[in-house]
Design an enzyme around this catalytic site. Structure first.
Site, PDB file in Angstrom:
ATOM      1  N   THR A  43      -6.287  -0.903  10.251  1.00  0.00           N
ATOM      2  CA  THR A  43      -7.021  -1.981   9.593  1.00  0.00           C
ATOM      3  C   THR A  43      -8.392  -2.204  10.227  1.00  0.00           C
ATOM      4  OG1 THR A  43      -6.994  -4.380   9.287  1.00  0.00           O
ATOM      5  CG2 THR A  43      -5.739  -3.554  11.135  1.00  0.00           C
ATOM      6  N   ASP A  44      -9.299  -2.795   9.445  1.00  0.00           N
ATOM      7  CA  ASP A  44     -10.610  -3.157  10.005  1.00  0.00           C
ATOM      8  C   ASP A  44     -10.509  -4.343  10.973  1.00  0.00           C
ATOM      9  OD1 ASP A  44     -10.119  -5.192   8.158  1.00  0.00           O
ATOM     10  OD2 ASP A  44     -12.019  -4.977   7.084  1.00  0.00           O
ATOM     11  N   GLU A  45      -9.360  -5.056  10.948  1.00  0.00           N
ATOM     12  CA  GLU A  45      -9.246  -6.252  11.800  1.00  0.00           C
ATOM     13  C   GLU A  45      -9.263  -5.914  13.295  1.00  0.00           C
ATOM     14  OE1 GLU A  45      -6.466  -9.235  10.726  1.00  0.00           O
ATOM     15  OE2 GLU A  45      -6.773  -8.949   8.587  1.00  0.00           O
ATOM     16  N   LYS A  98      -2.066  -3.942  15.991  1.00  0.00           N
ATOM     17  CA  LYS A  98      -2.590  -2.753  15.306  1.00  0.00           C
ATOM     18  C   LYS A  98      -3.585  -2.009  16.222  1.00  0.00           C
ATOM     19  CE  LYS A  98      -1.962  -1.485  11.615  1.00  0.00           C
ATOM     20  NZ  LYS A  98      -0.936  -0.601  11.002  1.00  0.00           N
ATOM     21  N   TYR A 110      -1.469 -10.011  15.090  1.00  0.00           N
ATOM     22  CA  TYR A 110      -1.397  -8.859  14.174  1.00  0.00           C
ATOM     23  C   TYR A 110      -2.445  -7.815  14.546  1.00  0.00           C
ATOM     24  CZ  TYR A 110      -2.581  -6.026  10.085  1.00  0.00           C
ATOM     25  OH  TYR A 110      -2.900  -4.966   9.259  1.00  0.00           O
ATOM     26  N   ILE A 125       0.845  -1.207   0.000  1.00  0.00           N
ATOM     27  CA  ILE A 125       0.000   0.000   0.000  1.00  0.00           C
ATOM     28  C   ILE A 125       0.874   1.248   0.000  1.00  0.00           C
ATOM     29  CG2 ILE A 125      -1.832   1.250   1.207  1.00  0.00           C
ATOM     30  CD1 ILE A 125      -2.644  -1.477   2.457  1.00  0.00           C
TER      31      ILE A 125
HETATM   32  P1  NAD Z   1       3.389  -4.630   3.595  1.00  0.00           P
HETATM   33  O1  NAD Z   1       3.778  -5.749   4.493  1.00  0.00           O
HETATM   34  O2  NAD Z   1       3.261  -4.876   2.126  1.00  0.00           O
HETATM   35  O3  NAD Z   1       4.464  -3.443   3.737  1.00  0.00           O
HETATM   36  C1  NAD Z   1       4.972  -3.035   4.980  1.00  0.00           C
HETATM   37  C2  NAD Z   1       6.172  -2.140   4.736  1.00  0.00           C
HETATM   38  O4  NAD Z   1       6.663  -1.713   6.026  1.00  0.00           O
HETATM   39  C3  NAD Z   1       7.336  -2.848   4.034  1.00  0.00           C
HETATM   40  O5  NAD Z   1       7.871  -2.013   3.018  1.00  0.00           O
HETATM   41  C4  NAD Z   1       8.353  -3.065   5.138  1.00  0.00           C
HETATM   42  O6  NAD Z   1       9.707  -3.085   4.678  1.00  0.00           O
HETATM   43  C5  NAD Z   1       8.090  -1.878   6.051  1.00  0.00           C
HETATM   44  N1  NAD Z   1       8.492  -2.135   7.439  1.00  0.00           N
HETATM   45  C6  NAD Z   1       8.192  -3.228   8.185  1.00  0.00           C
HETATM   46  N2  NAD Z   1       8.779  -3.129   9.391  1.00  0.00           N
HETATM   47  C7  NAD Z   1       9.449  -1.933   9.405  1.00  0.00           C
HETATM   48  C8  NAD Z   1      10.231  -1.273  10.390  1.00  0.00           C
HETATM   49  N3  NAD Z   1      10.471  -1.829  11.584  1.00  0.00           N
HETATM   50  N4  NAD Z   1      10.742  -0.063  10.081  1.00  0.00           N
HETATM   51  C9  NAD Z   1      10.522   0.503   8.855  1.00  0.00           C
HETATM   52  N5  NAD Z   1       9.816  -0.104   7.890  1.00  0.00           N
HETATM   53  C10 NAD Z   1       9.270  -1.313   8.167  1.00  0.00           C
HETATM   54  O7  NAD Z   1       2.069  -4.033   4.203  1.00  0.00           O
HETATM   55  P2  NAD Z   1       0.773  -3.415   3.493  1.00  0.00           P
HETATM   56  O8  NAD Z   1      -0.154  -4.494   3.171  1.00  0.00           O
HETATM   57  O9  NAD Z   1       1.223  -2.478   2.443  1.00  0.00           O
HETATM   58  O10 NAD Z   1       0.159  -2.599   4.728  1.00  0.00           O
HETATM   59  C11 NAD Z   1       0.595  -1.267   4.993  1.00  0.00           C
HETATM   60  C12 NAD Z   1      -0.169  -0.732   6.195  1.00  0.00           C
HETATM   61  O11 NAD Z   1      -1.554  -0.747   5.918  1.00  0.00           O
HETATM   62  C13 NAD Z   1       0.022  -1.561   7.464  1.00  0.00           C
HETATM   63  O12 NAD Z   1       0.074  -0.673   8.558  1.00  0.00           O
HETATM   64  C14 NAD Z   1      -1.229  -2.426   7.520  1.00  0.00           C
HETATM   65  O13 NAD Z   1      -1.552  -2.753   8.854  1.00  0.00           O
HETATM   66  C15 NAD Z   1      -2.254  -1.497   6.912  1.00  0.00           C
HETATM   67  N6  NAD Z   1      -3.393  -2.146   6.235  1.00  0.00           N
HETATM   68  C16 NAD Z   1      -3.185  -3.124   5.297  1.00  0.00           C
HETATM   69  C17 NAD Z   1      -4.280  -3.671   4.626  1.00  0.00           C
HETATM   70  C18 NAD Z   1      -4.108  -4.725   3.549  1.00  0.00           C
HETATM   71  O14 NAD Z   1      -5.108  -5.266   3.068  1.00  0.00           O
HETATM   72  N7  NAD Z   1      -2.899  -5.056   3.130  1.00  0.00           N
HETATM   73  C19 NAD Z   1      -5.575  -3.237   4.930  1.00  0.00           C
HETATM   74  C20 NAD Z   1      -5.748  -2.245   5.909  1.00  0.00           C
HETATM   75  C21 NAD Z   1      -4.640  -1.699   6.538  1.00  0.00           C
HETATM   76  O1  DAU Z   2      -8.757  -6.615   6.582  1.00  0.00           O
HETATM   77  C1  DAU Z   2      -7.545  -5.951   6.405  1.00  0.00           C
HETATM   78  C2  DAU Z   2      -6.397  -6.927   6.509  1.00  0.00           C
HETATM   79  O2  DAU Z   2      -6.433  -7.731   5.339  1.00  0.00           O
HETATM   80  C3  DAU Z   2      -5.043  -6.240   6.657  1.00  0.00           C
HETATM   81  O3  DAU Z   2      -5.012  -5.524   7.857  1.00  0.00           O
HETATM   82  C4  DAU Z   2      -3.917  -7.272   6.625  1.00  0.00           C
HETATM   83  O4  DAU Z   2      -2.661  -6.611   6.666  1.00  0.00           O
HETATM   84  C5  DAU Z   2      -4.033  -8.073   5.364  1.00  0.00           C
HETATM   85  O5  DAU Z   2      -3.040  -9.078   5.334  1.00  0.00           O
HETATM   86  C6  DAU Z   2      -5.414  -8.701   5.238  1.00  0.00           C
HETATM   87  O6  DAU Z   2      -5.623  -9.736   6.220  1.00  0.00           O
HETATM   88  P1  DAU Z   2      -6.336 -11.139   5.857  1.00  0.00           P
HETATM   89  O7  DAU Z   2      -5.901 -12.140   6.857  1.00  0.00           O
HETATM   90  O8  DAU Z   2      -7.777 -10.949   5.637  1.00  0.00           O
HETATM   91  O9  DAU Z   2      -5.654 -11.408   4.405  1.00  0.00           O
HETATM   92  P2  DAU Z   2      -5.025 -12.706   3.726  1.00  0.00           P
HETATM   93  O10 DAU Z   2      -4.760 -12.353   2.301  1.00  0.00           O
HETATM   94  O11 DAU Z   2      -3.927 -13.294   4.526  1.00  0.00           O
HETATM   95  O12 DAU Z   2      -6.242 -13.733   3.764  1.00  0.00           O
HETATM   96  C7  DAU Z   2      -7.492 -13.435   3.136  1.00  0.00           C
HETATM   97  C8  DAU Z   2      -8.435 -14.588   3.417  1.00  0.00           C
HETATM   98  O13 DAU Z   2      -7.953 -15.749   2.691  1.00  0.00           O
HETATM   99  C9  DAU Z   2      -8.480 -15.009   4.867  1.00  0.00           C
HETATM  100  O14 DAU Z   2      -9.811 -15.420   5.188  1.00  0.00           O
HETATM  101  C10 DAU Z   2      -7.550 -16.215   4.951  1.00  0.00           C
HETATM  102  C11 DAU Z   2      -7.689 -16.847   3.576  1.00  0.00           C
HETATM  103  N1  DAU Z   2      -6.465 -17.534   3.080  1.00  0.00           N
HETATM  104  C12 DAU Z   2      -5.290 -16.837   3.058  1.00  0.00           C
HETATM  105  C13 DAU Z   2      -4.130 -17.451   2.645  1.00  0.00           C
HETATM  106  C14 DAU Z   2      -2.836 -16.683   2.639  1.00  0.00           C
HETATM  107  C15 DAU Z   2      -6.538 -18.857   2.631  1.00  0.00           C
HETATM  108  O15 DAU Z   2      -7.613 -19.477   2.609  1.00  0.00           O
HETATM  109  N2  DAU Z   2      -5.378 -19.449   2.210  1.00  0.00           N
HETATM  110  C16 DAU Z   2      -4.179 -18.813   2.202  1.00  0.00           C
HETATM  111  O16 DAU Z   2      -3.148 -19.425   1.811  1.00  0.00           O
END
Ligand code: NAD
Ligand code: DAU
Length: 350
Positions: free
Chosen positions: A131-133, A160, A156, A13
């Site tokens: 996050t919504d989690e 958060k 996780y 993101i």
């Molecule tokens: P990501 O894991 O792809 O990226 C995380 C980044 O943070 C990486 O570039 C990593 O190198 C950096 N990082 C990790 N530890 C660090 C540290 N100690 N110091 C400096 N940099 C560090 O994560 P993402 O999916 O892009 O999520 C970004 C943010 O958005 C997170 O805070 C996550 O909780 C939040 N978020 C993610 C989702 C989702 O669906 N992926 C949804 C809602 C909120």
């Molecule tokens: O809701 C926001 C969150 O969404 C973010 O805060 C997190 O950073 C992000 O990782 C994500 O969390 P989820 O656990 O929902 O995402 P993930 O892609 O890991 O899994 C999505 C769904 O798919 C979940 O119900 C678990 C399932 N899953 C995931 C993996 C990796 C499987 O069934 N098999 C798998 O191998």
């Protein structure tokens, strides 16, 4: 001339947020601070790395003294904090890293901002991306609103939630100007292939089993990552200090339905007979504490700031699958080395 510190900008993101701000706001200087963990990849930002208003700082937010020093050196006006450990499965396997980065790292940044700004908060902002989690798990009905009580269930989401509480505490206790947004599941280009959508695209492409946790009945609410970046921009510029906004796509999918959709799209794109990729579906042991359903009510953001998602899911998932098919070199580079060890431990029990 604003100086904006974006943490975690080399991740999924964060890289879209950095690109959006660098391109849209040439009069801002964007500092991307990232530790470059396994999830961080500067290739994600190759198209903006030579922009005049972009700087990269390789640093760990767990280093409190360095955070203070960087604020002193650069005089950041605002922070958009995305750096985090973000994968639920990794938090189950090794929670400590989540406590350090997501909780302690956030406090280090809050302290650095507070000491740098010294009570002169005009034009300053600490924007925390969450996050919504944090709201826990829904049953069949209802949605998470900004008033929903926190009920995190994984290491996780607990980390958060803790960081959200600390950000609010710095607002109430020290008057630090903060905003928080809580977003649903993002999808799109550059997501590390440990998360459902890119993992399954990569496995389908390579004819590898698709490990569906439990019965595949869990529900997630998917938002295209660029719509999240635009929402962050909207809240950053127009939200009120101290407020929280939920961000979501009103786009709920049961995992198994989403997986079957990806299989059929990829059958078409890869020239396979219909039904070929779906035969890779393999039901495996459920994730521990697996939240059943997430659904975000983002009506506050729509009503107050006019943000709505720009893409329909059908369009977004096509764009996403096309991106991974066209960027196999990116996938190959991020799945070499340490990823193989992770994959074998996680899915093959080795
Ligand atoms: P990501 O894991 O792809 O990226 C995380 C980044 O943070 C990486 O570039 C990593 O190198 C950096 N990082 C990790 N530890 C660090 C540290 N100690 N110091 C400096 N940099 C560090 O994560 P993402 O999916 O892009 O999520 C970004 C943010 O958005 C997170 O805070 C996550 O909780 C939040 N978020 C993610 C989702 C989702 O669906 N992926 C949804 C809602 C909120
Ligand atoms: O809701 C926001 C969150 O969404 C973010 O805060 C997190 O950073 C992000 O990782 C994500 O969390 P989820 O656990 O929902 O995402 P993930 O892609 O890991 O899994 C999505 C769904 O798919 C979940 O119900 C678990 C399932 N899953 C995931 C993996 C990796 C499987 O069934 N098999 C798998 O191998």
């Amino acid at each position: 001339m604003k100086k904006i510190l974006i943490t975690g900008g080399a991740g999924f993101i964060g890289s879209h947020v950095v690109r959006h701000f660098v391109k849209k706001y040439p009069h801002y200087t964007i500092f991307n601070l990232d530790k470059l963990t396994y999830a961080g990849n500067l290739v994600n930002l190759a198209d903006v790395e030579s922009a005049e208003n972009y700087r990269f700082i390789k640093a760990d937010i767990n280093d409190a003294a360095l955070m203070q020093q960087l604020f002193a050196d650069h005089g950041f006006d605002a922070v958009i904090h995305l750096a985090a450990e973000s994968h639920v499965d990794r938090s189950i396997a090794s929670p400590n890293e989540f406590v350090f980065t997501n909780i302690v790292g956030t406090v280090n940044l809050l302290n650095a901002a507070r000491h740098s700004w010294q009570g002169r908060f005009d034009g300053k902002l600490f924007y925390h991306v969450s996050t919504d989690e944090v709201y826990g798990s829904l049953g069949e009905e209802g949605m998470f609103t900004e008033e929903t009580a926190y009920d995190p269930r994984s290491p996780y989401s607990a980390s958060k939630a803790s960081s959200d509480h600390l950000v609010r505490a710095y607002f109430h206790t020290f008057g630090l100007p903060v905003m928080i947004s809580n977003c649903s599941n993002n999808y799109g280009p550059n997501q590390f292939p440990e998360k459902l959508i890119p993992l399954f695209i990569n496995n389908i492409r390579h004819n590898k089993p698709l490990p569906v946790y439990g019965k595949g009945e869990n529900v997630r609410d998917w938002l295209y990552v660029i719509d999240h970046a635009v929402a962050i921009d909207t809240i950053f510029h127009s939200g009120r200090i101290g407020e929280t906004f939920n961000i979501g796509g009103h786009n709920e999918w049961k995992n198994i339905d989403l997986i079957k959709l990806m299989c059929s799209i990829l059958d078409r794109k890869l020239g396979r007979d219909p039904g070929t990729s779906a035969r890779l579906i393999t039901y495996v042991k459920d994730r521990a504490g697996h939240d059943l359903r997430y659904a975000i009510d983002s009506s506050k953001l729509q009503r107050e700031l006019g943000w709505v998602p720009s893409l329909q899911f059908e369009e977004g998932i096509e764009l996403t699958i096309n991106w991974y098919l066209e960027n196999q070199a990116w996938l190959d580079s991020v799945t070499s080395g340490a990823y193989q060890q992770y994959y074998e431990a996680m899915y093959l029990g080795r």
